[in-house]
Motif scaffolding. Sequence first.
Motif, mmCIF file in Angstrom:
data_model
loop_
_atom_site.group_PDB
_atom_site.id
_atom_site.type_symbol
_atom_site.label_atom_id
_atom_site.label_comp_id
_atom_site.label_asym_id
_atom_site.label_seq_id
_atom_site.Cartn_x
_atom_site.Cartn_y
_atom_site.Cartn_z
ATOM 1 N N ASP A 49 36.695 18.482 63.337
ATOM 2 C CA ASP A 49 36.240 17.517 62.331
ATOM 3 C C ASP A 49 35.227 18.126 61.367
ATOM 4 N N ALA A 50 34.995 19.408 61.482
ATOM 5 C CA ALA A 50 34.004 20.095 60.653
ATOM 6 C C ALA A 50 34.671 21.205 59.846
ATOM 7 N N VAL A 51 33.938 21.735 58.893
ATOM 8 C CA VAL A 51 34.381 22.937 58.194
ATOM 9 C C VAL A 51 34.044 24.115 59.099
ATOM 10 N N ASP A 52 35.063 24.854 59.490
ATOM 11 C CA ASP A 52 34.869 26.031 60.349
ATOM 12 C C ASP A 52 34.448 27.191 59.450
ATOM 13 N N TYR A 53 33.146 27.364 59.283
ATOM 14 C CA TYR A 53 32.662 28.373 58.336
ATOM 15 C C TYR A 53 32.937 29.791 58.808
ATOM 16 N N ALA A 54 33.084 30.018 60.107
ATOM 17 C CA ALA A 54 33.450 31.359 60.586
ATOM 18 C C ALA A 54 34.880 31.691 60.154
ATOM 19 N N ARG A 55 35.771 30.732 60.293
ATOM 20 C CA ARG A 55 37.164 30.931 59.856
ATOM 21 C C ARG A 55 37.233 31.116 58.341
ATOM 22 N N LEU A 56 36.445 30.322 57.602
ATOM 23 C CA LEU A 56 36.406 30.456 56.150
ATOM 24 C C LEU A 56 35.895 31.839 55.752
ATOM 25 N N ALA A 57 34.847 32.316 56.400
ATOM 26 C CA ALA A 57 34.304 33.641 56.098
ATOM 27 C C ALA A 57 35.346 34.729 56.318
ATOM 28 N N GLU A 58 36.102 34.622 57.401
ATOM 29 C CA GLU A 58 37.161 35.601 57.669
ATOM 30 C C GLU A 58 38.226 35.563 56.582
ATOM 31 N N ALA A 59 38.626 34.367 56.169
ATOM 32 C CA ALA A 59 39.654 34.229 55.135
ATOM 33 C C ALA A 59 39.174 34.792 53.798
ATOM 34 N N LEU A 60 37.935 34.498 53.429
ATOM 35 C CA LEU A 60 37.390 35.013 52.173
ATOM 36 C C LEU A 60 37.287 36.535 52.204
ATOM 37 N N THR A 61 36.861 37.076 53.337
ATOM 38 C CA THR A 61 36.743 38.530 53.492
ATOM 39 C C THR A 61 38.107 39.194 53.342
ATOM 40 N N ARG A 62 39.112 38.600 53.960
ATOM 41 C CA ARG A 62 40.480 39.143 53.888
ATOM 42 C C ARG A 62 41.026 39.064 52.454
ATOM 43 N N THR A 63 40.837 37.919 51.800
ATOM 44 C CA THR A 63 41.319 37.757 50.422
ATOM 45 C C THR A 63 40.687 38.787 49.503
ATOM 46 N N ALA A 64 39.390 38.985 49.615
ATOM 47 C CA ALA A 64 38.708 39.977 48.770
ATOM 48 C C ALA A 64 39.236 41.376 49.051
ATOM 49 N N ALA A 65 39.394 41.717 50.320
ATOM 50 C CA ALA A 65 39.848 43.065 50.689
ATOM 51 C C ALA A 65 41.259 43.348 50.175
ATOM 52 N N GLU A 66 42.086 42.324 50.083
ATOM 53 C CA GLU A 66 43.473 42.501 49.646
ATOM 54 C C GLU A 66 43.627 42.373 48.135
ATOM 55 N N SER A 67 42.548 42.053 47.428
ATOM 56 C CA SER A 67 42.630 41.812 45.985
ATOM 57 C C SER A 67 42.451 43.095 45.190
ATOM 58 N N SER A 68 42.812 43.002 43.921
ATOM 59 C CA SER A 68 42.640 44.130 43.005
ATOM 60 C C SER A 68 42.535 43.587 41.578
ATOM 61 N N TYR A 69 41.561 42.734 41.340
ATOM 62 C CA TYR A 69 41.381 42.118 40.025
ATOM 63 C C TYR A 69 40.464 42.960 39.154
ATOM 64 N N GLN A 70 40.569 42.751 37.863
ATOM 65 C CA GLN A 70 39.668 43.415 36.941
ATOM 66 C C GLN A 70 38.346 42.657 36.826
ATOM 67 N N LEU A 71 38.417 41.329 36.800
ATOM 68 C CA LEU A 71 37.235 40.515 36.520
ATOM 69 C C LEU A 71 36.738 39.787 37.761
ATOM 70 N N ILE A 72 35.413 39.711 37.897
ATOM 71 C CA ILE A 72 34.859 38.950 39.017
ATOM 72 C C ILE A 72 35.133 37.459 38.835
ATOM 73 N N GLU A 73 35.321 37.017 37.596
ATOM 74 C CA GLU A 73 35.661 35.616 37.361
ATOM 75 C C GLU A 73 36.974 35.249 38.054
ATOM 76 N N THR A 74 37.930 36.160 38.018
ATOM 77 C CA THR A 74 39.229 35.910 38.652
ATOM 78 C C THR A 74 39.087 35.858 40.157
#
Length: 120
Positions: A49-74
């Motif tokens: 019933d809560a936001v699982d911030y540990a799971r969110l942190a893992e997902a954000l870390t993975r998304t960033a690691a797999e990205s290759s954008y030019q702009l931080i805005e993107t």
Amino acid sequence: MDTVFLQGLELRAVIGVHDWERAFAQRLRVDLRLSVDTAPAARSDALEDAVDYARLAEALTRTAAESSYQLIETLADRLAMQALDNPAVQRVQLTLHKPGAVPAAQGVGVTIERSQQEAL
């Protein structure tokens, strides 16, 4: 509406417009403020019933690691939309810091806000 936050999460991503920036994954830092009704979690004392911030942190870390954008805005937009994948999160304010981008500056980055309406 209540706020759940995640502050100073270290990420690594290939980001930038210059060839030298794209030669390696750079260190970034993200701060999030999530607008959430925490009453259901408070009543049940249950993680589902809560936001699982540990799971969110893992997902954000993975998304960033797999990205290759030019702009931080993107990248900031993609990370914010990922936080909104959780239907309990009504709004997100995200600040993405790019340390060392301008040597004479203490910090450089972008702050964005997104809502569930924008995620639809």
